[in-house]
Design an enzyme around this catalytic site. Structure first.
Site, PDB file in Angstrom:
ATOM      1  N   HIS A 100     -54.309   4.195 -43.624  1.00 46.90           N
ATOM      2  CA  HIS A 100     -55.628   4.691 -42.918  1.00 46.90           C
ATOM      3  C   HIS A 100     -55.072   5.985 -42.691  1.00 46.90           C
ATOM      4  O   HIS A 100     -54.682   6.540 -42.946  1.00 46.90           O
ATOM      5  CB  HIS A 100     -56.395   3.887 -41.622  1.00 46.90           C
ATOM      6  CG  HIS A 100     -55.197   4.453 -40.211  1.00 46.90           C
ATOM      7  ND1 HIS A 100     -54.651   3.281 -39.731  1.00 46.90           N
ATOM      8  CD2 HIS A 100     -54.839   5.446 -40.173  1.00 46.90           C
ATOM      9  CE1 HIS A 100     -53.959   4.001 -38.499  1.00 46.90           C
ATOM     10  NE2 HIS A 100     -54.347   5.360 -38.983  1.00 46.90           N
ATOM     11  N   ASN A 156     -51.557   0.707 -43.036  1.00 48.61           N
ATOM     12  CA  ASN A 156     -52.338  -0.280 -43.515  1.00 48.61           C
ATOM     13  C   ASN A 156     -53.716   0.784 -44.243  1.00 48.61           C
ATOM     14  O   ASN A 156     -54.190   1.070 -45.487  1.00 48.61           O
ATOM     15  CB  ASN A 156     -53.415  -0.257 -42.950  1.00 48.61           C
ATOM     16  CG  ASN A 156     -54.487   0.281 -41.950  1.00 48.61           C
ATOM     17  OD1 ASN A 156     -53.636   1.139 -41.924  1.00 48.61           O
ATOM     18  ND2 ASN A 156     -54.843  -0.598 -40.913  1.00 48.61           N
ATOM     19  N   GLU A 183     -60.290   2.675 -41.001  1.00 50.42           N
ATOM     20  CA  GLU A 183     -59.221   2.027 -41.221  1.00 50.42           C
ATOM     21  C   GLU A 183     -59.966   1.070 -42.811  1.00 50.42           C
ATOM     22  O   GLU A 183     -60.877   1.736 -44.233  1.00 50.42           O
ATOM     23  CB  GLU A 183     -60.105   0.796 -40.133  1.00 50.42           C
ATOM     24  CG  GLU A 183     -58.975   1.255 -38.909  1.00 50.42           C
ATOM     25  CD  GLU A 183     -57.657   0.954 -38.449  1.00 50.42           C
ATOM     26  OE1 GLU A 183     -57.505   1.012 -39.694  1.00 50.42           O
ATOM     27  OE2 GLU A 183     -57.744   0.558 -37.557  1.00 50.42           O
ATOM     28  N   ASP A 199     -59.367  13.717 -35.426  1.00 47.36           N
ATOM     29  CA  ASP A 199     -59.769  12.385 -34.793  1.00 47.36           C
ATOM     30  C   ASP A 199     -59.304  11.777 -32.713  1.00 47.36           C
ATOM     31  O   ASP A 199     -58.584  12.666 -32.614  1.00 47.36           O
ATOM     32  CB  ASP A 199     -59.837  10.528 -34.601  1.00 47.36           C
ATOM     33  CG  ASP A 199     -57.688  11.118 -35.319  1.00 47.36           C
ATOM     34  OD1 ASP A 199     -57.454  12.037 -35.013  1.00 47.36           O
ATOM     35  OD2 ASP A 199     -57.174  10.258 -36.570  1.00 47.36           O
TER      36      ASP A 199
HETATM   37  C1  GLP Z   1     -52.408   7.292 -36.034  1.00 50.35           C
HETATM   38  C2  GLP Z   1     -53.469   8.831 -36.112  1.00 50.35           C
HETATM   39  C3  GLP Z   1     -53.839   9.033 -37.670  1.00 50.35           C
HETATM   40  C4  GLP Z   1     -51.826   9.300 -38.853  1.00 50.35           C
HETATM   41  C5  GLP Z   1     -51.414   7.928 -38.377  1.00 50.35           C
HETATM   42  C6  GLP Z   1     -49.876   7.466 -38.199  1.00 50.35           C
HETATM   43  O1  GLP Z   1     -53.297   6.513 -35.994  1.00 50.35           O
HETATM   44  N1  GLP Z   1     -55.024   8.252 -36.466  1.00 50.35           N
HETATM   45  O2  GLP Z   1     -53.881  10.086 -37.853  1.00 50.35           O
HETATM   46  O3  GLP Z   1     -51.589   9.274 -39.660  1.00 50.35           O
HETATM   47  O4  GLP Z   1     -51.795   6.905 -36.852  1.00 50.35           O
HETATM   48  O5  GLP Z   1     -49.020   7.931 -37.409  1.00 50.35           O
HETATM   49  P1  GLP Z   1     -47.664   8.327 -36.990  1.00 50.35           P
HETATM   50  O6  GLP Z   1     -47.576   9.764 -38.038  1.00 50.35           O
HETATM   51  O7  GLP Z   1     -46.751   8.303 -35.833  1.00 50.35           O
HETATM   52  O8  GLP Z   1     -46.909   7.234 -37.889  1.00 50.35           O
END
Ligand code: GLP
Length: 238
Positions: A130, A128, A135, A63
């Site tokens: 995702h 949440n 989402e 993404d």
């Molecule tokens: C973002 C990314 C996700 C990731 C999430 C959690 O929203 N788009 O791919 O899994 O953050 O991030 P973290 O690993 O810093 O908790």
């Protein structure tokens, strides 16, 4: 589904790396689906410090924020360059282009995914549930699309920006269908704040309200958790 609970993030990085290494040893031109966020950083460190070469491999990222170009320090392009690609060269790397208009960005990325089917997909998870930026409520049939980020996600990701107002409100993401097409998926999660998302995703109902719950249906899912992230799982409680 195979769940491994480890004592530390570092151990999780080593565990995840075993699968990446195995994939490259089997096929040096493997396509790795990669993720941003703090979770996979321990894996990228293992990759960087290893003697495994990725010069024949392709990386395809999940993404990107809409509106941020690759030089923007908070863009996912920049993150990947900084955390991995500048230290460990790949044959080619792809991240959705946040500077393109919706139609063009989506078409370009779906074409890339079609040409580079993912052998092994690395995933973190949002609080949440995702995955990528899919989402709650996203269709399980989705391919690359533009998303409106939820308040919760904007809040979680504001730590990377000067202020919450600087966090982009939209992003381009691979869809859930695109993620599920990967031959193998490695989901990693650390910390108490992920425990609820993990139990809902792995032991709850498979529902679009919890995007990661679809992973229960993947034929080759490996989950790597620290004790806190695993703490709500019924198997961990016994
Ligand atoms: C973002 C990314 C996700 C990731 C999430 C959690 O929203 N788009 O791919 O899994 O953050 O991030 P973290 O690993 O810093 O908790």
């Amino acid at each position: 589904m195979q769940i491994t609970i480890v004592k530390s993030k570092e151990e999780a990085g080593k565990e995840a790396f075993k699968y990446v290494k195995e994939a490259i040893e089997k096929k040096e031109d493997s396509v790795l689906g990669l993720a941003t966020g703090s979770t996979p950083e321990v894996l990228y460190e293992e990759m960087i410090n290893s003697d495994v070469s990725f010069t024949e491999a392709t990386a395809v990222n999940l993404d990107e924020y809409v509106g941020l170009d690759s030089d923007h320090p908070q863009s996912y392009h920049y993150f990947m360059e900084d955390q991995l690609f500048k230290h460990k060269p790949f044959k080619q790397t792809f991240v959705p282009d946040g500077t393109l208009g919706e139609e063009e960005a989506i078409k370009q990325y779906d074409d890339i995914l079609e040409q580079h089917p993912i052998d092994i997909q690395v995933l973190g998870i949002g609080v949440n549930g995702h995955i990528g930026f899919n989402e709650p409520g996203t269709s399980f049939d989705s391919t690359t699309h533009k998303v409106q980020l939820t308040e919760e996600t904007i809040n979680s990701n504001k730590r990377y920006f000067d202020s919450i107002d600087d966090v982009p409100k939209t992003a381009y993401t691979m869809g859930i269908h695109s993620i599920m097409k990967a031959d193998k998926i490695i989901l990693m999660a650390f910390g108490k704040e992920k425990a609820q998302a993990i139990v809902q995703s792995l032991e709850g109902e498979v529902t679009e309200d919890v995007p990661a719950s679809i992973l229960q249906k993947h034929p080759d899912l490996v989950v790597i958790l620290d004790e806190e992230a695993a703490s709500e799982l019924s198997s961990a409680k016994q």
